[in-house]
Scaffold this motif. Sequence first.
Motif, PDB file in Angstrom:
ATOM      1  N   ARG A 143       0.838  -1.208   0.000  1.00  0.00           N
ATOM      2  CA  ARG A 143       0.000   0.000   0.000  1.00  0.00           C
ATOM      3  C   ARG A 143       0.872   1.257   0.000  1.00  0.00           C
ATOM      4  O   ARG A 143       0.561   2.228  -0.699  1.00  0.00           O
ATOM      5  CB  ARG A 143      -0.942  -0.020   1.209  1.00  0.00           C
ATOM      6  N   ARG A 144       1.962   1.236   0.781  1.00  0.00           N
ATOM      7  CA  ARG A 144       2.860   2.388   0.781  1.00  0.00           C
ATOM      8  C   ARG A 144       3.506   2.559  -0.588  1.00  0.00           C
ATOM      9  O   ARG A 144       3.701   3.684  -1.069  1.00  0.00           O
ATOM     10  CB  ARG A 144       3.943   2.209   1.856  1.00  0.00           C
ATOM     11  N   SER A 145       3.835   1.441  -1.203  1.00  0.00           N
ATOM     12  CA  SER A 145       4.422   1.506  -2.540  1.00  0.00           C
ATOM     13  C   SER A 145       3.471   2.173  -3.530  1.00  0.00           C
ATOM     14  O   SER A 145       3.876   3.018  -4.336  1.00  0.00           O
ATOM     15  CB  SER A 145       4.784   0.098  -3.025  1.00  0.00           C
ATOM     16  N   LEU A 146       2.190   1.810  -3.455  1.00  0.00           N
ATOM     17  CA  LEU A 146       1.196   2.404  -4.361  1.00  0.00           C
ATOM     18  C   LEU A 146       0.995   3.889  -4.082  1.00  0.00           C
ATOM     19  O   LEU A 146       0.742   4.669  -5.005  1.00  0.00           O
ATOM     20  CB  LEU A 146      -0.138   1.669  -4.236  1.00  0.00           C
ATOM     21  N   GLU A 147       1.108   4.290  -2.830  1.00  0.00           N
ATOM     22  CA  GLU A 147       0.934   5.702  -2.479  1.00  0.00           C
ATOM     23  C   GLU A 147       2.017   6.573  -3.103  1.00  0.00           C
ATOM     24  O   GLU A 147       1.751   7.659  -3.606  1.00  0.00           O
ATOM     25  CB  GLU A 147       0.961   5.882  -0.958  1.00  0.00           C
ATOM     26  N   VAL A 148       3.246   6.092  -3.047  1.00  0.00           N
ATOM     27  CA  VAL A 148       4.357   6.944  -3.478  1.00  0.00           C
ATOM     28  C   VAL A 148       4.726   6.749  -4.938  1.00  0.00           C
ATOM     29  O   VAL A 148       5.270   7.657  -5.576  1.00  0.00           O
ATOM     30  CB  VAL A 148       5.602   6.706  -2.599  1.00  0.00           C
ATOM     31  N   GLU A 149       4.453   5.583  -5.493  1.00  0.00           N
ATOM     32  CA  GLU A 149       4.865   5.286  -6.870  1.00  0.00           C
ATOM     33  C   GLU A 149       3.909   4.249  -7.458  1.00  0.00           C
ATOM     34  O   GLU A 149       4.209   3.053  -7.485  1.00  0.00           O
ATOM     35  CB  GLU A 149       6.308   4.755  -6.867  1.00  0.00           C
ATOM     36  N   PRO A 150       2.733   4.695  -7.919  1.00  0.00           N
ATOM     37  CA  PRO A 150       1.713   3.756  -8.407  1.00  0.00           C
ATOM     38  C   PRO A 150       2.251   2.813  -9.485  1.00  0.00           C
ATOM     39  O   PRO A 150       2.905   3.245 -10.436  1.00  0.00           O
ATOM     40  CB  PRO A 150       0.636   4.682  -8.970  1.00  0.00           C
ATOM     41  N   SER A 151       1.961   1.542  -9.300  1.00  0.00           N
ATOM     42  CA  SER A 151       2.425   0.504 -10.222  1.00  0.00           C
ATOM     43  C   SER A 151       1.335  -0.543 -10.353  1.00  0.00           C
ATOM     44  O   SER A 151       0.786  -1.020  -9.345  1.00  0.00           O
ATOM     45  CB  SER A 151       3.711  -0.126  -9.685  1.00  0.00           C
ATOM     46  N   ALA A 152       1.028  -0.906 -11.588  1.00  0.00           N
ATOM     47  CA  ALA A 152       0.002  -1.921 -11.815  1.00  0.00           C
ATOM     48  C   ALA A 152       0.409  -3.261 -11.225  1.00  0.00           C
ATOM     49  O   ALA A 152      -0.413  -3.986 -10.658  1.00  0.00           O
ATOM     50  CB  ALA A 152      -0.267  -2.057 -13.314  1.00  0.00           C
TER      51      ALA A 152
END
Length: 729
Positions: free
Chosen positions: A661-670
């Motif tokens: 979830r933190r990864s998606l917040e800072v650098e959205p990736s499919a």
Amino acid sequence: MRDSLRRALRCLSFVPFLFAVAARAETPPNILLITLDTTRADRIGCYGYPGAVTPNIDGLARRGVRWSRAISPSPLTLPSHATMMTGRTPRELGVHDNSHTRLGEDALTLAEIFSSRSYRTSAFIASAVLDRSSGINQGFDTFDDHVRLGPREWFGWTERGASQTASAVIDNLPDGKKPFFLWVHFYDPHRPWVAPATASDKNELDPYDAEIAFVDREIGRILAAFRSRDLDENLVVAIAGDHGESLGEHGEDAHGVFIYQATQAIPMMLAGPGIPMNTVIDTNAGLVDLAPTLLTLAGIEIPDMMSGRSLLERESTDETSEGVLRWEPSKSPLRAYELESRYGELSFGWSPLYGVIRGRYKFIRAPEPELYDLKADSREETNLITLHGGIATSLQAWIDERFGPPPWELRTDQHASSSDVETDEVDGERLERLASLGYVSTKAPAASHAIDPKRGIAWTRSLAKARRLLSDDRGDEALPLLEAIVAENETHVPAWLTLGNARLAAGSTRAAIAAFEKAAELDERSHLPPFNLGRVWSAIALHPTSEHGAADRAVGYFQQALERHPRHADSVLRLAETLVARGDMEEAIRTLKDALAKDILDEEILVFHGRLEAHRGNMNAARRSFERALVQNPRSGVAWSDLGHLAYAEKQYHRAVEAYRRSLEVEPSAAAARTLGSILLEHIGDIDGAIHAYEISMDLEPKSPETKVIRAIVADLEQAKTEGSGRSR
């Protein structure tokens, strides 16, 4: 030499003077020095610029003394800051540019002097140009040069923004128990100009003015923090620019080559106890005078080695009614201030530029010499060399006495070689980072020095244009520009390196190798030619029809680059990647661990090390590396994803969900969104959360082949939810 300086600091006769002043003024003053990188005086409100948004700097000027004709000795960051910290000129220090020279250990700095007088000394640096490898850290108890903060699109990898620098200062304010010397460096007005939209209320500001407004706002935050903690009562605040910026004047877009007033006229002001308020001093003053002035205000005698002089002296009445010493502008006789730029010489083999300002006249020694009346012609548009030959002759003699005769007048066998600069003493760590800031960081070979920078500046602009085209994937348009530069200026190493990259982008691998080899032939000291050759041979080694021995060649070139530049992060990373591709996993890990042991804290190195440790089952070491990467860049989506993958492998599913979830917040990736959805669905039982994550992945990659599968899964989940809802009723 170093030990003798330290002994001198303890034994000099000015110790009693310090205590005498302290007894009269009760306590020695605290010193806050704020340096503004790349800031022109004529873009500050108190210097008459109507478009400025600089209320805090202007307010400080009203509270104190401002010098309207302050002069920097160099158009580059390290030489000018070295002068500020030592009261000596770049010539005296041997610090001539950002890349090839560093401040030697025999220099005596303000921080060392203040530290020897029981001051707490701290510095907060905003650019790699002034990190500890430059030598400028001497004498500081705390030297915060952690410049790699924030994502690349904010402030770049080699600077931290004014807000981040100010926050670091505020989080570490002195406690006031000891007197302190605190240096804060702001880099933002340097290109690229990326001030946040909230930097000022005037949206119409151009990017350069917006950066200055951004810095001004953060200066206000720091000063407010001092007031809130009652640290401002006995505080001397100094603000000085290190150099300015050519905004197209004389054909120069930035700074470094020329020594015209666009880069040499800088803001400088002081405010504090006993300093005259709202005072403008309209006589020449130099950055070389800043250190002696601060020492005088602290009651410390100026060491003999300082060539600068104090710009303030005690008033005849000595004290105010509150017992605070009074200060007034110094009445010293007219002085001459020297200027230099060896940037063109050291990087391109051009003529060095030396100058002097004495009174209203400025002389620049070059193959085509120049003389200007700054009082009548502040923009230096009219060269008076033929009208005032006597003045020019006198000023040139002054320069020749200090810098030696012009190199273009010497015989070929007498030419001063670029190798005379103390390159062997330079920690190469800074070079690649400086190149990313726009500085050329190569070593030009000895040349005739007959090329006047006024002629060469056109090549610099062509090189900048070619680099922009190359970064925009228009290498075919960059090629003719670069070919033209090297045809006219064969020793232009940066042009050869850029040409190699342009040829590589065009698919001409062998021609690219030839360009990099030419750069290597011209420059036997820089790490950049072998690094680029290593990149090419590494790519060849990974090709399906790989040439035999390509990987070995790549490894050899990367090792050569690291021999010249032991702290070059990109060489470390590329070497490790090539070793892995060659099958030398353990050697790759040793390479990365050695780099980390040398405190080369690069996000990509840490992530790659973590992945290799995870691959061999060392999960704790892997986790530590990923977490350290996040210290370097808290918005690293890759590091968060890798932490999530590690947690999943250890069946720590809730931790894995949080990391993804933190990864998606800072650098959205499919890919991260799909992984998150699968974990939520299969291990947490959160159907709604899984659907939401899958929807994010479809939005990010609507045409991906996997989207069709995800869409079917989401449909099944929605149907299951509907059926479950019906049964519950």
